[in-house]
Motif scaffolding. Sequence first.
Motif, PDB file in Angstrom:
ATOM      1  N   ASP A   1       0.824  -1.228   0.000  1.00  0.00           N
ATOM      2  CA  ASP A   1       0.000   0.000   0.000  1.00  0.00           C
ATOM      3  C   ASP A   1       0.850   1.267   0.000  1.00  0.00           C
ATOM      4  N   PHE A   2       2.018   1.209  -0.636  1.00  0.00           N
ATOM      5  CA  PHE A   2       2.987   2.307  -0.596  1.00  0.00           C
ATOM      6  C   PHE A   2       2.960   3.077  -1.918  1.00  0.00           C
ATOM      7  N   GLU A   3       3.128   4.376  -1.825  1.00  0.00           N
ATOM      8  CA  GLU A   3       3.128   5.219  -3.026  1.00  0.00           C
ATOM      9  C   GLU A   3       4.330   4.916  -3.915  1.00  0.00           C
ATOM     10  N   VAL A   4       4.073   4.738  -5.203  1.00  0.00           N
ATOM     11  CA  VAL A   4       5.127   4.567  -6.187  1.00  0.00           C
ATOM     12  C   VAL A   4       5.276   5.901  -6.915  1.00  0.00           C
ATOM     13  N   PRO A   5       6.339   6.652  -6.657  1.00  0.00           N
ATOM     14  CA  PRO A   5       6.474   7.977  -7.267  1.00  0.00           C
ATOM     15  C   PRO A   5       6.409   7.912  -8.790  1.00  0.00           C
ATOM     16  N   GLY A   6       5.646   8.827  -9.357  1.00  0.00           N
ATOM     17  CA  GLY A   6       5.571   8.909 -10.805  1.00  0.00           C
ATOM     18  C   GLY A   6       4.585   7.959 -11.445  1.00  0.00           C
ATOM     19  N   ASP A   7       3.868   7.156 -10.636  1.00  0.00           N
ATOM     20  CA  ASP A   7       2.893   6.219 -11.201  1.00  0.00           C
ATOM     21  C   ASP A   7       1.612   6.270 -10.370  1.00  0.00           C
ATOM     22  N   ALA A   8       0.716   7.154 -10.751  1.00  0.00           N
ATOM     23  CA  ALA A   8      -0.532   7.346 -10.003  1.00  0.00           C
ATOM     24  C   ALA A   8      -1.496   6.183 -10.161  1.00  0.00           C
ATOM     25  N   GLY A   9      -1.200   5.245 -11.060  1.00  0.00           N
ATOM     26  CA  GLY A   9      -2.058   4.083 -11.223  1.00  0.00           C
ATOM     27  C   GLY A   9      -1.971   3.105 -10.067  1.00  0.00           C
ATOM     28  N   TYR A  10      -0.888   3.193  -9.298  1.00  0.00           N
ATOM     29  CA  TYR A  10      -0.755   2.368  -8.101  1.00  0.00           C
ATOM     30  C   TYR A  10      -1.401   3.095  -6.915  1.00  0.00           C
ATOM     31  N   ARG A  11      -2.328   2.439  -6.237  1.00  0.00           N
ATOM     32  CA  ARG A  11      -2.969   3.018  -5.059  1.00  0.00           C
ATOM     33  C   ARG A  11      -2.018   2.961  -3.865  1.00  0.00           C
ATOM     34  N   PHE A  12      -2.242   3.861  -2.900  1.00  0.00           N
ATOM     35  CA  PHE A  12      -1.483   3.807  -1.654  1.00  0.00           C
ATOM     36  C   PHE A  12      -2.343   4.361  -0.531  1.00  0.00           C
ATOM     37  N   ASP A  13      -1.956   4.053   0.708  1.00  0.00           N
ATOM     38  CA  ASP A  13      -2.726   4.468   1.871  1.00  0.00           C
ATOM     39  C   ASP A  13      -2.351   5.873   2.299  1.00  0.00           C
ATOM     40  N   ALA A  14      -3.368   6.705   2.518  1.00  0.00           N
ATOM     41  CA  ALA A  14      -3.172   8.058   3.028  1.00  0.00           C
ATOM     42  C   ALA A  14      -4.185   8.291   4.140  1.00  0.00           C
ATOM     43  N   TYR A  15      -3.699   8.721   5.294  1.00  0.00           N
ATOM     44  CA  TYR A  15      -4.558   8.871   6.469  1.00  0.00           C
ATOM     45  C   TYR A  15      -4.809  10.334   6.815  1.00  0.00           C
ATOM     46  N   GLY A  16      -4.386  11.253   5.963  1.00  0.00           N
ATOM     47  CA  GLY A  16      -4.557  12.670   6.246  1.00  0.00           C
ATOM     48  C   GLY A  16      -3.294  13.284   6.828  1.00  0.00           C
ATOM     49  N   GLY A  17      -3.073  14.549   6.536  1.00  0.00           N
ATOM     50  CA  GLY A  17      -1.877  15.233   7.033  1.00  0.00           C
ATOM     51  C   GLY A  17      -0.622  14.608   6.465  1.00  0.00           C
ATOM     52  N   THR A  18       0.332  14.321   7.337  1.00  0.00           N
ATOM     53  CA  THR A  18       1.596  13.722   6.903  1.00  0.00           C
ATOM     54  C   THR A  18       1.578  12.204   6.994  1.00  0.00           C
ATOM     55  N   GLU A  19       0.464  11.640   7.429  1.00  0.00           N
ATOM     56  CA  GLU A  19       0.386  10.196   7.625  1.00  0.00           C
ATOM     57  C   GLU A  19      -0.022   9.482   6.341  1.00  0.00           C
ATOM     58  N   SER A  20       0.908   9.386   5.421  1.00  0.00           N
ATOM     59  CA  SER A  20       0.719   8.656   4.174  1.00  0.00           C
ATOM     60  C   SER A  20       1.901   7.729   3.983  1.00  0.00           C
ATOM     61  N   LEU A  21       1.654   6.607   3.323  1.00  0.00           N
ATOM     62  CA  LEU A  21       2.731   5.659   3.081  1.00  0.00           C
ATOM     63  C   LEU A  21       3.518   6.106   1.855  1.00  0.00           C
ATOM     64  N   ASN A  22       4.569   6.865   2.095  1.00  0.00           N
ATOM     65  CA  ASN A  22       5.396   7.389   1.011  1.00  0.00           C
ATOM     66  C   ASN A  22       6.820   7.625   1.515  1.00  0.00           C
ATOM     67  N   LEU A  23       7.663   8.117   0.614  1.00  0.00           N
ATOM     68  CA  LEU A  23       9.065   8.342   0.982  1.00  0.00           C
ATOM     69  C   LEU A  23       9.229   9.388   2.070  1.00  0.00           C
ATOM     70  N   ASP A  24       8.370  10.394   2.090  1.00  0.00           N
ATOM     71  CA  ASP A  24       8.450  11.399   3.144  1.00  0.00           C
ATOM     72  C   ASP A  24       8.247  10.766   4.517  1.00  0.00           C
ATOM     73  N   TYR A  25       7.302   9.844   4.603  1.00  0.00           N
ATOM     74  CA  TYR A  25       7.056   9.151   5.875  1.00  0.00           C
ATOM     75  C   TYR A  25       8.303   8.373   6.303  1.00  0.00           C
ATOM     76  N   LEU A  26       8.891   7.614   5.383  1.00  0.00           N
ATOM     77  CA  LEU A  26      10.097   6.850   5.726  1.00  0.00           C
ATOM     78  C   LEU A  26      11.238   7.770   6.139  1.00  0.00           C
ATOM     79  N   GLY A  27      11.330   8.941   5.495  1.00  0.00           N
ATOM     80  CA  GLY A  27      12.404   9.870   5.804  1.00  0.00           C
ATOM     81  C   GLY A  27      12.331  10.452   7.200  1.00  0.00           C
ATOM     82  N   ARG A  28      11.160  10.392   7.816  1.00  0.00           N
ATOM     83  CA  ARG A  28      10.996  10.925   9.173  1.00  0.00           C
ATOM     84  C   ARG A  28      11.266   9.894  10.262  1.00  0.00           C
ATOM     85  N   ILE A  29      11.544   8.657   9.868  1.00  0.00           N
ATOM     86  CA  ILE A  29      11.836   7.619  10.868  1.00  0.00           C
ATOM     87  C   ILE A  29      13.279   7.754  11.327  1.00  0.00           C
TER      88      ILE A  29
END
Length: 244
Positions: A156-184
């Motif tokens: 359920d993770f965002e694939v940059p550059g390919d909007a055809g792949y779905r990913f989970d977004a919970y609002g605000g900064t809580e989305s499964l993407n590279l930005d989220y991983l970068g904050r760990i």
Amino acid sequence: MWRKLLDILPGALVGWAEYTFRPAVGGYGILNGQTGRRRLFEELTKRFACDAIVETGAYKATTTLYFARFAAKVVTIESASRYFTYSKLRTARVKTIEVLRGESQNVLPAVLRRPELTGKNIFLYLDAHWGGVLPLAAEIRAIAAFDGRSMFLIDDFEVPGDAGYRFDAYGGTESLNLDYLGRIDLDRPLFVYFPRLPSGQETGFLQGYCVGTTCPDVAVLLDGIDMLESSNRRLQRLAGTSAA
């Protein structure tokens, strides 16, 4: 009628009744029915020679049973009593599968500290995020502390550059993407890779995903997989496309 019963019965009883009286599993099948993801997974486990597979988020154990073909031990963690019970019943005859009940952020660290897993090659399938609960940061920190070699796939993770792949977004900064991983906050590098296969050529539910590791030698292995592209390479390529 069935849905009304689900609302009032205990989860464990629902799981038992569902397995006993409504055994049709439903859903999209193994790995969301994505044949490209399945080919990639089989290539990864072949090259990585994993000793065990650890899954967070069993649901009805369809993918769990598939995983049992590729490792001598499979541990799956499920927080919902309904799906824990269902998965426990469904996998009861497969002695190499262990189904654990609990929140992955609490259970996974203890699993990875088991003596029999120390120094081993572990593949982790991270799919415990649902219903607004996002334990991924805790899962990644537990993986980084593991005393062995590990590789993981986040569903359920965002694939940059390919909007055809779905990913989970919970609002605000809580989305499964590279930005989220970068904050760990980790004490070691995190290497992340994306599928090269465009969503238009994939099958099934078209959920996005990424593959990663905190082990530099495993990253070298991932660099050699033609079906994957490193996050750095993908972002550079997309930036070049945008500039053009």
